[in-house]
Design an enzyme around this catalytic site. Sequence first.
Site, PDB file in Angstrom:
ATOM      1  N   GLY A 108      -3.113   4.770   5.778  1.00 12.30           N
ATOM      2  CA  GLY A 108      -3.630   4.879   4.419  1.00 12.30           C
ATOM      3  C   GLY A 108      -2.506   5.098   3.434  1.00 12.30           C
ATOM      4  O   GLY A 108      -1.472   5.664   3.765  1.00 12.30           O
TER       5      GLY A 108
ATOM      6  N   LYS B 180       4.532   3.327  18.823  1.00 15.90           N
ATOM      7  CA  LYS B 180       4.561   4.734  18.409  1.00 15.90           C
ATOM      8  C   LYS B 180       4.864   5.643  19.596  1.00 15.90           C
ATOM      9  O   LYS B 180       5.594   6.624  19.474  1.00 15.90           O
ATOM     10  CB  LYS B 180       3.226   5.099  17.767  1.00 15.90           C
ATOM     11  CG  LYS B 180       3.016   4.367  16.428  1.00 15.90           C
ATOM     12  CD  LYS B 180       1.566   4.391  16.005  1.00 15.90           C
ATOM     13  CE  LYS B 180       1.364   3.745  14.637  1.00 15.90           C
ATOM     14  NZ  LYS B 180      -0.070   3.551  14.338  1.00 15.90           N
TER      15      LYS B 180
ATOM     16  N   GLU C 168       9.412   9.758   9.581  1.00 14.59           N
ATOM     17  CA  GLU C 168       8.180  10.493   9.885  1.00 14.59           C
ATOM     18  C   GLU C 168       6.936   9.615   9.768  1.00 14.59           C
ATOM     19  O   GLU C 168       6.000   9.722  10.573  1.00 14.59           O
ATOM     20  CB  GLU C 168       8.055  11.688   8.914  1.00 14.59           C
ATOM     21  CG  GLU C 168       6.865  12.577   9.143  1.00 14.59           C
ATOM     22  CD  GLU C 168       6.928  13.331  10.462  1.00 14.59           C
ATOM     23  OE1 GLU C 168       7.732  14.252  10.589  1.00 14.59           O
ATOM     24  OE2 GLU C 168       6.176  12.957  11.382  1.00 14.59           O
TER      25      GLU C 168
ATOM     26  N   THR D 268       0.821  -1.207   0.000  1.00  7.71           N
ATOM     27  CA  THR D 268       0.000   0.000   0.000  1.00  7.71           C
ATOM     28  C   THR D 268       0.860   1.265   0.000  1.00  7.71           C
ATOM     29  O   THR D 268       0.738   2.123  -0.864  1.00  7.71           O
ATOM     30  CB  THR D 268      -0.898   0.005   1.259  1.00  7.71           C
ATOM     31  OG1 THR D 268      -1.542  -1.253   1.327  1.00  7.71           O
ATOM     32  CG2 THR D 268      -1.925   1.100   1.180  1.00  7.71           C
ATOM     33  N   VAL D 269       1.745   1.367   1.004  1.00  6.61           N
ATOM     34  CA  VAL D 269       2.527   2.596   1.139  1.00  6.61           C
ATOM     35  C   VAL D 269       3.514   2.747  -0.019  1.00  6.61           C
ATOM     36  O   VAL D 269       3.675   3.834  -0.585  1.00  6.61           O
ATOM     37  CB  VAL D 269       3.256   2.642   2.500  1.00  6.61           C
ATOM     38  CG1 VAL D 269       4.094   3.909   2.609  1.00  6.61           C
ATOM     39  CG2 VAL D 269       2.243   2.578   3.639  1.00  6.61           C
ATOM     40  N   GLY D 270       4.152   1.632  -0.391  1.00  3.45           N
ATOM     41  CA  GLY D 270       5.112   1.696  -1.492  1.00  3.45           C
ATOM     42  C   GLY D 270       4.456   2.183  -2.780  1.00  3.45           C
ATOM     43  O   GLY D 270       5.022   2.999  -3.521  1.00  3.45           O
TER      44      GLY D 270
END
Lengths: 428, 428
Positions: free
Chosen positions: A302, A205, A129, A13-15
């Site tokens: 997301g 986190k 980040e 997803t992120v890639g």
Amino acid sequence: MEPIQVGLLGMGTVGTGVLRIVEGHQEDLQKQVGSEIRIAKVLVQDKSKSRRYALESDRLTEDAWEIVNDPSIQIVVEVMGGIELAKTYILAALEKGKHVVTANKDLMALHGAEILAKAAEKNCDVFYEASVAGGIPIIRTLIDGFSSDRITKIMGIVNGTTNYILTKMSQEGASYEDVLKEAQELGYAESDPTSDVEGYDAARKMAILGTLGFHTSLSFPDVSVKGISQISKEDIQYGKSLGYEVKLLGIAERQDDLISVSVQPTMVKKTHPLAAVNGVFNAVYVYGEAVGETMFYGPGAGEMPTATSVVADLVAVVKNLKLGVNGRRIFSPYKEKKLKTPEQIASKYFVRLHVDDKAGVLAKITQVFANCEVSLESVVQQPNHSIADAEIVIVTHDASLASMNRVLAEFESLEVIQKIKSVYRVEG
Amino acid sequence: MEPIQVGLLGMGTVGTGVLRIVEGHQEDLQKQVGSEIRIAKVLVQDKSKSRRYALESDRLTEDAWEIVNDPSIQIVVEVMGGIELAKTYILAALEKGKHVVTANKDLMALHGAEILAKAAEKNCDVFYEASVAGGIPIIRTLIDGFSSDRITKIMGIVNGTTNYILTKMSQEGASYEDVLKEAQELGYAESDPTSDVEGYDAARKMAILGTLGFHTSLSFPDVSVKGISQISKEDIQYGKSLGYEVKLLGIAERQDDLISVSVQPTMVKKTHPLAAVNGVFNAVYVYGEAVGETMFYGPGAGEMPTATSVVADLVAVVKNLKLGVNGRRIFSPYKEKKLKTPEQIASKYFVRLHVDDKAGVLAKITQVFANCEVSLESVVQQPNHSIADAEIVIVTHDASLASMNRVLAEFESLEVIQKIKSVYRVEG
């Protein structure tokens, strides 16, 4: 100008979002950094698989070492997830003088100190980040925006899955099990939701945020964790009637040099800005001695939000490359870690009890609080006919965790108490 | 290590906060930047005046040129305010190769482009985080945090005085005049409140935010401005009953290359995060194509919050000094300015009318909207006995500003309308 060559580890997803932004915003990015940013090679598990974002097959590889060992690649972006392999590739990339951008909170929460030390040794950048709160630029805010201040408290809704579940439970009066099932069907929760619902994801986190806020190296095992799987819809309704919303809060606190970091379901006063953060949104509330109260709100996950943060880091690395200053702003915690004991951790608590409905019960219960030196802010007793006894809801003033534990231990042996239904930390 | 020598222009509220932080957090700051940061000289109007924060008299001067011309001073921090003198000193300091930190929104909104150009020419830093939204690090968020994204909308509550007044009017049903008077007594509003209540202060900040968000040089005259002095408590109550809070919103929007920037009282849906920003707090909501919705919340003014931002900028300049990269990250807008025409600015509107209470009135009014091609979302008509006629509240769908202006012009000549009581933009 030579293009800057980037290797991408992972095309989930992120890639995919990273590719979309780097290739879709190429003109804007070039204007900012003065060079083309080219994603030269992408690690995938199966080259032959068809993908939502089509890439020429010669840019795909199934062998991470083709990226890590490629001398033309200056920056490695790690969005594959997992711990051991990701760590191996990142350390090898740093060893070869490559800069690293990662979205991997699990890795940074466990091995961040080792990775940052290697980066400092090799004069390389490591930016992360996207590892906390997806699209919210909270890490650079803590490092740069509040560099002048002393941060004393960070409270975060940093897990979207659990916030979605709690929001639904609050707004619809639904049960945990029903909402979890719905969240899984919608893809907001994993089929094995343990890491989210037990608070481990949030704890990772918070270890990262506490490290940055307090200049002290904190890792996952330093965080005390409780998840949301035991929350009943009754607790949420009782909380609402007293002016609270139940949120899974990560709380990192400092008094002088003493630190505590925890994740737990918390009753948050409705007037507090965190109480209004709903659905899959994340928010991080930061209290600084000079600045006072601030809050940073946005999407916590997301494809595109997380990729925004990854590519912002990539831009920062490229700017540093142009200036020749990579690795010179590595954040290094310089304060010794001193964790608070349960005697030193203070907060208000919400306690709900099922008790016998007879004379003298409340006196016995309040006497236990008095014995343990916990003073009370409010007490509500009411008959509960559905269970044929009475229910008492108590909110305490600030008390130490140790004192509260003594109260609960005494309750266990107090005959008039049928059941300790729930105990929550209270904030706001 | 030689201390870094800083000159401070101004020792009012913010200047005093800067001294408090730099001298009070000296140890933490040294750990971050590797040198002592020394405020060597401070410009004051009257050396002999007694001050809340005592300084040795040889560090005070009444002559700004003693700071600007002092070769040992590397960084000038301007917190004196005003435009012409501040500009003169800042340009002279840059000319001499000094770096500048300023909190001066009036100056940056009018002459930011000229100052940044001079800084770029001289390889100097100019940072101005404190000029917008006090303690909220929104400028570095726009420049660094969202460097990878395309920002399409920035909405801000960027003036604490007006937000305090509107919050009180909403929560207590009080009139504008009464709350303004109270705010002046509490020191939240100036004795001449024009710049705040007429929206000029917010407009200056929106010019700065729009410039950063859209990479286009925008200045104060580009912003269309309407203040809060005409807001009635009836409008606020009508808004609430329809699910809106009235806020003074700065709105900078972009569609493709077309930009509009405005400040006006706006009906904000209660479910929007900006609607819950109360009192003197500020918040900036940023919408990016990739990241989606984010919001940054915190104190918009005050000695310590504003000083936090000034000193964070000072730390950034010192880090750049150490790395030898000052002036290399000056933000330079590269996109041509194309402002939207009223035909191109679209939003929903809230209109409240006093009308004759007789048959056919609503038909005539809705016909005007139809003639101007404005479609309606909701219409509420009710008798208003206190004024012996009827009142109509209409919320439109998205309409162009030009169409709305045509509607209002036709209303002027429509006999059944006694008075156009109010018109608000609607957001959220």
